[in-house]
Design a protein around this motif. Structure first.
Motif, short mmCIF file in Angstrom:
data_model
loop_
_atom_site.label_atom_id
_atom_site.label_comp_id
_atom_site.label_asym_id
_atom_site.label_seq_id
_atom_site.Cartn_x
_atom_site.Cartn_y
_atom_site.Cartn_z
N ALA A 434 41.81 34.66 13.12
CA ALA A 434 41.04 35.15 11.96
C ALA A 434 41.50 36.57 11.59
N LYS A 435 41.76 37.36 12.62
CA LYS A 435 42.23 38.73 12.36
C LYS A 435 43.59 38.71 11.65
N ALA A 436 44.45 37.80 12.08
CA ALA A 436 45.78 37.69 11.43
C ALA A 436 45.62 37.26 9.97
N ILE A 437 44.67 36.36 9.71
CA ILE A 437 44.44 35.92 8.32
C ILE A 437 43.90 37.09 7.49
N ARG A 438 43.04 37.90 8.13
CA ARG A 438 42.53 39.09 7.41
C ARG A 438 43.68 40.03 7.03
N LYS A 439 44.63 40.18 7.95
CA LYS A 439 45.81 41.02 7.63
C LYS A 439 46.56 40.44 6.43
N ALA A 440 46.65 39.10 6.41
CA ALA A 440 47.35 38.45 5.30
C ALA A 440 46.64 38.76 3.98
N LEU A 441 45.30 38.79 4.02
CA LEU A 441 44.55 39.07 2.78
C LEU A 441 44.83 40.50 2.32
N VAL A 442 44.96 41.41 3.29
CA VAL A 442 45.28 42.80 2.94
C VAL A 442 46.67 42.85 2.30
N LEU A 443 47.62 42.16 2.93
CA LEU A 443 48.98 42.14 2.39
C LEU A 443 48.98 41.56 0.97
N TYR A 444 48.18 40.52 0.77
CA TYR A 444 48.13 39.87 -0.54
C TYR A 444 47.59 40.80 -1.62
N SER A 445 46.74 41.72 -1.19
CA SER A 445 46.15 42.64 -2.18
C SER A 445 47.09 43.79 -2.52
N GLN A 446 48.27 43.83 -1.89
CA GLN A 446 49.22 44.92 -2.19
C GLN A 446 50.54 44.30 -2.67
N PRO A 447 50.62 44.03 -3.99
CA PRO A 447 51.74 43.25 -4.53
C PRO A 447 53.13 43.78 -4.15
N LYS A 448 53.27 45.10 -4.10
CA LYS A 448 54.61 45.62 -3.82
C LYS A 448 55.01 45.29 -2.36
N LEU A 449 54.07 45.52 -1.45
CA LEU A 449 54.35 45.22 -0.04
C LEU A 449 54.62 43.72 0.14
N LEU A 450 53.82 42.91 -0.54
CA LEU A 450 53.98 41.45 -0.44
C LEU A 450 55.36 41.03 -0.96
N ALA A 451 55.74 41.60 -2.12
CA ALA A 451 57.04 41.23 -2.71
C ALA A 451 58.18 41.62 -1.77
N ASP A 452 58.07 42.79 -1.16
CA ASP A 452 59.14 43.24 -0.24
C ASP A 452 59.23 42.30 0.96
N CYS A 453 58.07 41.98 1.50
CA CYS A 453 58.03 41.11 2.69
C CYS A 453 58.64 39.74 2.33
N ARG A 454 58.25 39.24 1.16
CA ARG A 454 58.79 37.95 0.70
C ARG A 454 60.31 37.98 0.57
N GLN A 455 60.76 39.10 0.01
CA GLN A 455 62.21 39.21 -0.20
C GLN A 455 62.95 39.18 1.14
N ARG A 456 62.41 39.92 2.12
CA ARG A 456 63.05 39.92 3.45
C ARG A 456 63.01 38.52 4.06
N ALA A 457 61.85 37.86 3.89
CA ALA A 457 61.72 36.51 4.44
C ALA A 457 62.76 35.57 3.82
N MET A 458 62.86 35.63 2.49
CA MET A 458 63.72 34.68 1.78
C MET A 458 65.20 34.91 2.05
N THR A 459 65.54 36.14 2.41
CA THR A 459 66.96 36.42 2.65
C THR A 459 67.31 36.38 4.14
N SER A 460 66.32 36.14 5.00
CA SER A 460 66.71 36.05 6.42
C SER A 460 67.45 34.72 6.62
N ASP A 461 68.40 34.75 7.52
CA ASP A 461 69.34 33.65 7.60
C ASP A 461 69.25 32.93 8.95
#
Ligand code: ADP
Ligand code: GLC
Length: 486
Positions: A434-461
């Motif tokens: 539940a705590k990890a999901i709460r962190k995800a909600l925080v990340l979701y509320s910060q579009p720039k951080l979320l976009a950066d994280c997504r970009q790193r995820a999508m480019t990891s090989d």
């Protein structure tokens, strides 16, 4: 190199889980690297209809199986350059509605079915005019192959190829009553506590661990974990004794199947530079799930066998708490009826927030990967796990428990914010998730951080190009070693 792979599941012919994906992708990756890969697998119901171009080989198996004999035919299919599939055709054993079970009941003759399959693998390894340099067997269903080869060597097979066993999941060992040992037609001395015997039962995987020339498992962390009592499923002692030949190699991903740019299952393609497509996929997914179509509500997903391994109990607990916040959840899964009931209860409590699909659905699995914002994988243990790696490529942030391959493939947001690709938690309880999901909600509320994280995820090989070298090293080390013995 000539490599003969043997597995009871191979994508795209048969699949109940990641084993099929891994073997299909590894064989393809070996062929792409210029090696000659051939795969042996049973001819299950429906395969022939889907691949009518397969040909019958002029070869008939007639092999002892305990006191009797079993017969099978052989079919072959050239899948692509350097990659051929052999199908073992025994209608009585393999032409059935399921692979291992129907409903929740295992087939009563699984020992016969897979001991016979193992014997066919050995027969092909020995008598094919094409000589494999290595035979690579996967999981308990072909765990007896090394013992069968060792016996045939003693009876005159001059120079058998070395055998690599890959353990995809130590929790499934292929344990049968002692009487099933007779089906192997092996001499009695293989049935002892350092061999195929396990508390007076036949244990197919244990036999593989005892007699294989080399053992790999599907992530470095899991390779360490299985030598401990906690994760060893009763085989940790033997695995410690065999540690010298045990390595962990993280699975690769077949990005020709699992991608967001050329994928017939998706509603729209997208990529790091064109993320509007992901929003579109989310909206369409919400529509087909019957959930409110709302970009601002974070959507969490899980695609999983509903088994104890997958952390269903802590997921149900954490979701019961967290669904009171602004979020949605979708599950695609099948397995234990008791767990299915748990998810049905969630739908009853949160009809506007939860959608569940019981069954197996390839297209929906890609749509969930693409349409969700976060992917939940709270496994109790996880040898490798593929969905977290698929999620990364789909820009769907994985939330994983730090175990096995989940730990090896995801970088945690709190531990390393600048390199993070996901969210990890350690303790196995609903509160930690539940705590990890709460962190995800925080990340979701910060579009720039979320976009950066997504970009790193999508480019990891995690492509096989990165991984294949480790397998080739494992193959080379034993073929060189074997040659030195002769
Ligand atoms: P495991 O092999 O332990 O089940 P993995 O993460 O290695 O776990 O692989 C699971 C594979 O099975 C993935 O390709 C996943 O998408 C697929 N899968 C699991 N359940 C379903 C389902 N109900 N429908 C479609 N695909 C599924
Ligand atoms: C097993 C494991 C899973 C792994 C898969 C492919 O099914 O449970 O963690 O990813 O095999 O190796």
């Amino acid at each position: 190199m000539n490599i003969l792979l043997a597995s009871s599941e191979v994508f795209p012919f048969s699949k109940t889980g990641g084993l099929a994906d891994m073997v299909g992708a590894l064989a393809r990756a070996l062929a792409n690297e210029g090696h000659e890969a051939r795969v042996v697998t049973p001819l299950y119901r429906g395969i022939q209809k889907k691949f009518p171009e397969m040909r019958r080989v002029d070869w008939h198996f007639d092999l002892p199986l305990g006191l009797g004999w079993a017969q099978a035919d052989l079919w072959e299919l050239d899948l692509e350059r350097g990659l051929k599939i052999y199908f073992i055709d025994h209608p009585g054993f393999y032409d059935r509605a399921g692979i291992y079970h129907e409903g929740n009941i295992s087939y009563a003759d699984n020992a016969e079915r897979f001991i016979f399959f193992s014997k066919c693998v050995v027969h092909l390894s020995r008598y094919l005019p094409w000589r494999p340099n290595v035979v690579h067997v996967h999981d308990w269903q072909v765990g007896l192959v090394p013992a069968l080869v060792s016996q045939q060597k003693q009876e005159g097979w001059g120079n058998p190829p070395p055998i690599v066993l890959t353990i995809h999941n130590l929790a499934y060992q292929g344990i049968f009553p002692a009487e099933a040992f007779a089906l192997t037609n092996l001499p009695k001395y293989y049935f002892h506590s350092d061999g195929a015997e396990f508390f007076s039962l036949l244990n197919c995987l244990k036999a593989g661990i005892a007699y294989a020339d080399s053992i790999t498992t599907v992530s470095p962390r899991y390779a360490r974990e299985i030598t401990t009592e906690e994760f060893g499923c009763g085989l940790d002692g033997l695995l410690r004794r065999r540690q010298r030949v045990l390595t962990g190699i993280l699975n690769g991903v077949d990005y020709t199947e699992w991608n967001t740019t050329k994928n017939p299952h998706l509603f729209k393609p997208y990529s790091v530079g064109r993320m509007a497509g992901k929003k579109f996929n989310k909206a369409e997914l919400q529509k087909i799930l019957g959930l409110p179509v709302a970009a601002e509500i974070p959507l969490f997903g899980t695609i999983s066998r509903l088994a104890e391994q997958k952390g269903v109990d802590i997921q149900l607990g954490a979701l019961a708490e967290m669904l009171n916040t602004k979020m949605q959840f979708v599950l695609l899964g099948s397995g234990s009826p008791e767990y299915e009931r748990g998810y049905r209860d969630l739908v009853r409590h949160f009809p506007n927030k939860v959608s569940v699909y019981f069954g197996y659905d390839e297209t929906l699995s890609h749509r969930i990967e693409a349409g969700c914002d976060f992917f939940l994988m709270p496994s109790r243990f996880e040898p490798c796990g593929l969905n977290q790696m698929y999620s990364l490529r789909y820009g769907t942030i994985p939330i994983v428990r730090a175990t096995g391959g989940l730990d090896d493939s995801v970088i945690d947001w709190t531990e390393n914010p600048k390199r993070s690709t996901g969210i990890k938690f350690a303790e196995y309880n609903p509160r930690a998730l539940a705590k990890a999901i709460r962190k995800a909600l925080v990340l979701y509320s910060q579009p720039k951080l979320l976009a950066d994280c997504r970009q790193r995820a999508m480019t990891s090989d995690f492509s096989w190009k990165q991984t294949i070298g480790h397998y080739l090293n494992a193959f080379n080390s034993i073929t060189t070693h074997k040659q030195e013995q002769y």
